[in-house]
Structure formats: C-alpha cells, structure tokens
Design a protein around this motif. Structure first.
Motif, PDB file in Angstrom:
ATOM      1  N   ASP A  28       0.827  -1.364   0.030  1.00 41.10           N
ATOM      2  CA  ASP A  28      -0.007  -0.007  -0.029  1.00 41.10           C
ATOM      3  C   ASP A  28       0.786   1.315   0.026  1.00 41.10           C
ATOM      4  OD1 ASP A  28      -2.484  -1.538  -0.055  1.00 41.10           O
ATOM      5  OD2 ASP A  28      -2.355  -1.532   2.181  1.00 41.10           O
ATOM      6  N   LEU A  29       1.963   1.308   0.692  1.00 36.78           N
ATOM      7  CA  LEU A  29       2.816   2.557   0.707  1.00 36.78           C
ATOM      8  C   LEU A  29       3.437   2.589  -0.587  1.00 36.78           C
ATOM      9  CD1 LEU A  29       4.620   2.002   4.180  1.00 36.78           C
ATOM     10  CD2 LEU A  29       3.069   4.014   3.645  1.00 36.78           C
ATOM     11  N   ALA A  30       3.918   1.487  -1.057  1.00 36.32           N
ATOM     12  CA  ALA A  30       4.510   1.656  -2.539  1.00 36.32           C
ATOM     13  C   ALA A  30       3.589   2.097  -3.432  1.00 36.32           C
ATOM     14  CB  ALA A  30       5.117   0.256  -2.914  1.00 36.32           C
ATOM     15  N   ARG A  31       2.158   1.560  -3.444  1.00 38.32           N
ATOM     16  CA  ARG A  31       1.321   2.141  -4.381  1.00 38.32           C
ATOM     17  C   ARG A  31       0.974   3.659  -4.295  1.00 38.32           C
ATOM     18  NH1 ARG A  31      -2.844  -0.812  -2.765  1.00 38.32           N
ATOM     19  NH2 ARG A  31      -1.960  -2.598  -3.802  1.00 38.32           N
ATOM     20  N   PHE A  32       0.844   4.168  -3.004  1.00 35.69           N
ATOM     21  CA  PHE A  32       0.856   5.633  -2.817  1.00 35.69           C
ATOM     22  C   PHE A  32       1.926   6.273  -3.150  1.00 35.69           C
ATOM     23  CE2 PHE A  32      -2.180   4.544   0.929  1.00 35.69           C
ATOM     24  CZ  PHE A  32      -3.378   4.378   0.361  1.00 35.69           C
ATOM     25  N   HIS A  33       3.228   5.907  -3.200  1.00 34.06           N
ATOM     26  CA  HIS A  33       4.355   6.530  -3.616  1.00 34.06           C
ATOM     27  C   HIS A  33       4.586   6.332  -5.159  1.00 34.06           C
ATOM     28  CE1 HIS A  33       5.535   8.633   0.071  1.00 34.06           C
ATOM     29  NE2 HIS A  33       5.202   7.373   0.704  1.00 34.06           N
ATOM     30  N   GLY A  34       3.956   5.555  -5.847  1.00 31.56           N
ATOM     31  CA  GLY A  34       3.967   5.418  -7.184  1.00 31.56           C
ATOM     32  C   GLY A  34       5.399   4.660  -7.381  1.00 31.56           C
ATOM     33  N   VAL A  35       5.709   3.636  -6.671  1.00 32.52           N
ATOM     34  CA  VAL A  35       6.931   2.763  -6.825  1.00 32.52           C
ATOM     35  C   VAL A  35       6.371   1.165  -6.694  1.00 32.52           C
ATOM     36  CG1 VAL A  35       8.599   4.464  -6.136  1.00 32.52           C
ATOM     37  CG2 VAL A  35       7.530   2.565  -4.432  1.00 32.52           C
ATOM     38  N   THR A  36       7.400   0.502  -7.043  1.00 33.22           N
ATOM     39  CA  THR A  36       7.046  -1.275  -6.863  1.00 33.22           C
ATOM     40  C   THR A  36       7.040  -1.257  -5.765  1.00 33.22           C
ATOM     41  OG1 THR A  36       9.200  -1.843  -7.489  1.00 33.22           O
ATOM     42  CG2 THR A  36       7.514  -1.598  -9.342  1.00 33.22           C
ATOM     43  N   THR A  37       6.715  -2.575  -4.705  1.00 33.67           N
ATOM     44  CA  THR A  37       6.988  -2.982  -3.698  1.00 33.67           C
ATOM     45  C   THR A  37       8.301  -3.209  -3.397  1.00 33.67           C
ATOM     46  OG1 THR A  37       4.605  -3.845  -3.648  1.00 33.67           O
ATOM     47  CG2 THR A  37       6.267  -4.537  -1.489  1.00 33.67           C
ATOM     48  N   PHE A  38       8.901  -3.998  -4.257  1.00 33.18           N
ATOM     49  CA  PHE A  38      10.251  -4.425  -4.556  1.00 33.18           C
ATOM     50  C   PHE A  38      11.210  -3.225  -4.143  1.00 33.18           C
ATOM     51  CE2 PHE A  38      14.233  -5.135  -6.782  1.00 33.18           C
ATOM     52  CZ  PHE A  38      14.672  -6.023  -6.014  1.00 33.18           C
ATOM     53  N   ASN A  39      10.986  -2.286  -5.054  1.00 33.52           N
ATOM     54  CA  ASN A  39      11.845  -0.757  -4.939  1.00 33.52           C
ATOM     55  C   ASN A  39      11.673  -0.219  -3.509  1.00 33.52           C
ATOM     56  OD1 ASN A  39      13.263  -1.202  -7.318  1.00 33.52           O
ATOM     57  ND2 ASN A  39      11.804   0.071  -8.470  1.00 33.52           N
ATOM     58  N   LEU A  40      10.459  -0.241  -3.172  1.00 30.86           N
ATOM     59  CA  LEU A  40      10.337   0.417  -1.615  1.00 30.86           C
ATOM     60  C   LEU A  40      11.125  -0.375  -0.675  1.00 30.86           C
ATOM     61  CD1 LEU A  40       8.764   2.297   0.257  1.00 30.86           C
ATOM     62  CD2 LEU A  40       7.160   0.528   0.579  1.00 30.86           C
ATOM     63  N   ASN A  41      10.993  -1.548  -0.602  1.00 35.85           N
ATOM     64  CA  ASN A  41      11.781  -2.481   0.411  1.00 35.85           C
ATOM     65  C   ASN A  41      13.302  -2.484   0.154  1.00 35.85           C
ATOM     66  OD1 ASN A  41       9.337  -3.593   1.934  1.00 35.85           O
ATOM     67  ND2 ASN A  41       9.074  -4.972   0.169  1.00 35.85           N
ATOM     68  N   LYS A  42      13.772  -2.364  -1.154  1.00 37.05           N
ATOM     69  CA  LYS A  42      15.020  -2.276  -1.442  1.00 37.05           C
ATOM     70  C   LYS A  42      15.527  -0.807  -0.906  1.00 37.05           C
ATOM     71  CE  LYS A  42      16.112  -1.650  -5.729  1.00 37.05           C
ATOM     72  NZ  LYS A  42      16.504  -1.897  -7.339  1.00 37.05           N
ATOM     73  N   ALA A  43      14.774   0.236  -0.989  1.00 39.61           N
ATOM     74  CA  ALA A  43      15.252   1.425  -0.650  1.00 39.61           C
ATOM     75  C   ALA A  43      15.216   1.553   0.843  1.00 39.61           C
ATOM     76  CB  ALA A  43      14.300   2.698  -0.802  1.00 39.61           C
ATOM     77  N   VAL A  44      14.314   0.919   1.557  1.00 36.53           N
ATOM     78  CA  VAL A  44      14.649   0.691   3.223  1.00 36.53           C
ATOM     79  C   VAL A  44      15.858  -0.185   3.432  1.00 36.53           C
ATOM     80  CG1 VAL A  44      13.208  -0.044   5.134  1.00 36.53           C
ATOM     81  CG2 VAL A  44      12.010   1.223   3.450  1.00 36.53           C
ATOM     82  N   SER A  45      16.073  -1.170   3.142  1.00 36.90           N
ATOM     83  CA  SER A  45      17.276  -1.827   3.277  1.00 36.90           C
ATOM     84  C   SER A  45      18.384  -1.377   3.050  1.00 36.90           C
ATOM     85  CB  SER A  45      16.998  -3.332   2.548  1.00 36.90           C
ATOM     86  OG  SER A  45      17.045  -3.248   1.348  1.00 36.90           O
ATOM     87  N   ARG A  46      18.600  -0.586   1.981  1.00 36.18           N
ATOM     88  CA  ARG A  46      19.815   0.030   1.517  1.00 36.18           C
ATOM     89  C   ARG A  46      20.041   1.295   2.414  1.00 36.18           C
ATOM     90  NH1 ARG A  46      20.333  -0.554  -5.018  1.00 36.18           N
ATOM     91  NH2 ARG A  46      20.618  -2.788  -5.051  1.00 36.18           N
ATOM     92  N   ASN A  47      18.858   1.987   2.882  1.00 38.86           N
ATOM     93  CA  ASN A  47      19.121   3.333   3.597  1.00 38.86           C
ATOM     94  C   ASN A  47      18.407   3.259   4.883  1.00 38.86           C
ATOM     95  OD1 ASN A  47      19.954   4.912   1.176  1.00 38.86           O
ATOM     96  ND2 ASN A  47      18.171   4.043   0.389  1.00 38.86           N
ATOM     97  N   PRO A  48      19.037   2.472   5.876  1.00 39.39           N
ATOM     98  CA  PRO A  48      18.391   2.264   7.176  1.00 39.39           C
ATOM     99  C   PRO A  48      18.362   3.601   8.025  1.00 39.39           C
ATOM    100  CG  PRO A  48      20.295   1.159   7.085  1.00 39.39           C
ATOM    101  CD  PRO A  48      20.111   1.487   5.658  1.00 39.39           C
ATOM    102  N   GLY A  49      19.302   4.514   7.819  1.00 37.11           N
ATOM    103  CA  GLY A  49      19.625   5.597   8.618  1.00 37.11           C
ATOM    104  C   GLY A  49      18.199   6.534   8.212  1.00 37.11           C
ATOM    105  N   ARG A  50      17.559   6.783   7.189  1.00 34.40           N
ATOM    106  CA  ARG A  50      16.598   7.205   6.457  1.00 34.40           C
ATOM    107  C   ARG A  50      15.249   7.010   7.252  1.00 34.40           C
ATOM    108  NH1 ARG A  50      17.076   8.942   0.427  1.00 34.40           N
ATOM    109  NH2 ARG A  50      17.055  11.252   1.250  1.00 34.40           N
ATOM    110  N   PHE A  51      15.310   5.913   7.833  1.00 32.89           N
ATOM    111  CA  PHE A  51      13.847   5.354   8.288  1.00 32.89           C
ATOM    112  C   PHE A  51      13.959   5.341   9.910  1.00 32.89           C
ATOM    113  CE2 PHE A  51      14.198   4.275   3.893  1.00 32.89           C
ATOM    114  CZ  PHE A  51      12.941   4.552   3.237  1.00 32.89           C
ATOM    115  N   PRO A  52      12.989   5.418  10.533  1.00 34.12           N
ATOM    116  CA  PRO A  52      12.974   5.037  11.897  1.00 34.12           C
ATOM    117  C   PRO A  52      13.181   3.641  12.165  1.00 34.12           C
ATOM    118  CG  PRO A  52      10.572   6.412  11.558  1.00 34.12           C
ATOM    119  CD  PRO A  52      11.677   5.955  10.117  1.00 34.12           C
TER     120      PRO A  52
END
Length: 64
Positions: A28-52
C-alpha cells in the motif's frame, strides 16, 4: 512523476492494527508513492538511517 492528492479516507482504509500499532502494508505504501513494492523495500534496506528503527517489520504467519 505527477503528485496526486490521495483522499484521507483511502489512506485510512489501508491502516491496520498489528501488535498494538497502526501499520500500513508495504504494498500500500509503495502504491501511494508510485513505486513497486520491491523498490520500496530495497530503498528501506539500503538506507536504514533514513527510516525510523520501527519503520518496518515482518509479519508472522498468524498475523498474515
């Protein structure tokens, strides 16, 4: 990418209660941001400092 306003009711409908917290599924978050679920999860795993720290967790079988 064009910014579109998402109605509050549509967002609220995608909020679930899990482990006593309000959460949204990655799909749902990916859909709201216009990206794929895969890319959202990849961004979170690659940039842990940017997320709580508690931004993401994996649901167990019973929760799904």
């Amino acid at each position: 990418m064009q910014n579109k306003i998402i109605p509050i009711a549509q967002i609220q409908a995608r909020i679930h209660f899990v482990r006593g917290k309000r959460v949204m599924l990655d799909a749902d978050l990916a859909r709201f941001h216009g990206v794929t679920t895969f890319n959202l999860n990849k961004a979170v795993s690659r940039n842990p400092g940017r997320f709580p720290e508690d931004f993401a967790f994996v649901l167990n079988l019973e929760e799904t």
